[in-house]
Design an enzyme around this catalytic site. Sequence first.
Site, mmCIF file in Angstrom:
data_model
loop_
_atom_site.group_PDB
_atom_site.id
_atom_site.type_symbol
_atom_site.label_atom_id
_atom_site.label_comp_id
_atom_site.label_asym_id
_atom_site.label_seq_id
_atom_site.Cartn_x
_atom_site.Cartn_y
_atom_site.Cartn_z
ATOM 1 N N ASP A 63 38.594 30.156 78.101
ATOM 2 C CA ASP A 63 37.543 30.825 76.848
ATOM 3 C C ASP A 63 38.595 30.355 76.246
ATOM 4 O O ASP A 63 39.716 30.584 75.812
ATOM 5 C CB ASP A 63 36.671 31.490 77.270
ATOM 6 N N ASN A 132 30.182 43.609 81.029
ATOM 7 C CA ASN A 132 29.103 43.744 81.024
ATOM 8 C C ASN A 132 28.428 42.420 82.119
ATOM 9 O O ASN A 132 27.711 41.914 82.163
ATOM 10 C CB ASN A 132 29.067 42.708 79.560
ATOM 11 N N HIS A 134 30.812 40.023 82.146
ATOM 12 C CA HIS A 134 30.724 38.205 81.905
ATOM 13 C C HIS A 134 32.083 37.260 82.632
ATOM 14 O O HIS A 134 32.477 38.757 83.330
ATOM 15 C CB HIS A 134 30.631 38.300 79.749
ATOM 16 N N GLU A 139 28.106 35.199 78.872
ATOM 17 C CA GLU A 139 27.615 36.153 78.563
ATOM 18 C C GLU A 139 26.316 36.313 79.305
ATOM 19 O O GLU A 139 25.525 35.385 79.561
ATOM 20 C CB GLU A 139 27.508 36.232 77.062
HETATM 21 P P1 PGA Z 1 40.114 41.913 80.687
HETATM 22 O O1 PGA Z 1 39.248 41.296 80.160
HETATM 23 O O2 PGA Z 1 41.060 41.380 81.488
HETATM 24 O O3 PGA Z 1 41.405 42.524 78.637
HETATM 25 O O4 PGA Z 1 39.247 43.581 81.053
HETATM 26 C C1 PGA Z 1 38.625 40.808 81.213
HETATM 27 C C2 PGA Z 1 37.450 39.932 80.021
HETATM 28 O O5 PGA Z 1 36.034 40.355 79.530
HETATM 29 O O6 PGA Z 1 36.885 38.988 81.210
#
Ligand code: PGA
Length: 238
Positions: A63, A132, A134, A139
């Site tokens: 992404d 959350n 995701h 999302e």
């Molecule tokens: P993070 O992000 O590894 O920085 O916690 C994970 C995500 O938001 O998918």
Amino acid sequence: MQVHRNELSQKTFEFIVEYVKQKPDAFICFPGGNTPLGTYSLLVDYAKRGEIDFSSCSFIGLDEWVGMDRHDDGSCQETMYNTLFTPLNIKESNIYFFDAKSVDLEDECRRIDEVISSKGGIDLMLLGIGVNGHLGFNEPGVPFDLSAHVIELDDTTKVVGQKYFKEETTLSKGITLGIKQVLQSDTVILMANGENKATAVKAMVEGEVTNQMPASALQKHENCYVMLDEEAAAQLKK
Ligand code: PGA
């Protein structure tokens, strides 16, 4: 940024190494984010010692923040290049990424869908999880049958995402592979660490499968490995 090369990083590293030794031409999807950085650092050291060769693998980014590219501090691509692709000397022709600065993002999504189809699907996908729930920028509320798409970011993501940037940054949209492509990937590893992920991890593993908790879609994947540290696993019953 601190990189913790803990047991979670080590186990995930070992899994990826084993996979690539079995399938040296694997098509691999790696995410940005902080969770996999320890694993990336172990992979780089191992490759530098000549223990593994990634030159026949190809890579696709999960992404990107819309409007950013690899030259933007804090973008997914910048993280991936700095921590993995550049130190591993991966050829540019073996790396696929969304151009999140494209004037035609729909076209960009179809281009990336086409890359994945032409490779016969993704072999190995590594994922983090948002607080959350995701996956990538899928999302809460996202339909599970989408391929690559552009999405309005959840408010939580806009706030939590500030951690990647030195200055307050306006985050509004993301471009991401879809849950459909996650579920079609041959093998999926989801990594989570820290107590701030424990609630999402519980909902992902033990909650109902619902698009309000996008990571719960992984319950439908038959070859998905969830790698957790103790803090992230703290709320699990089983
Ligand atoms: P993070 O992000 O590894 O920085 O916690 C994970 C995500 O938001 O998918």
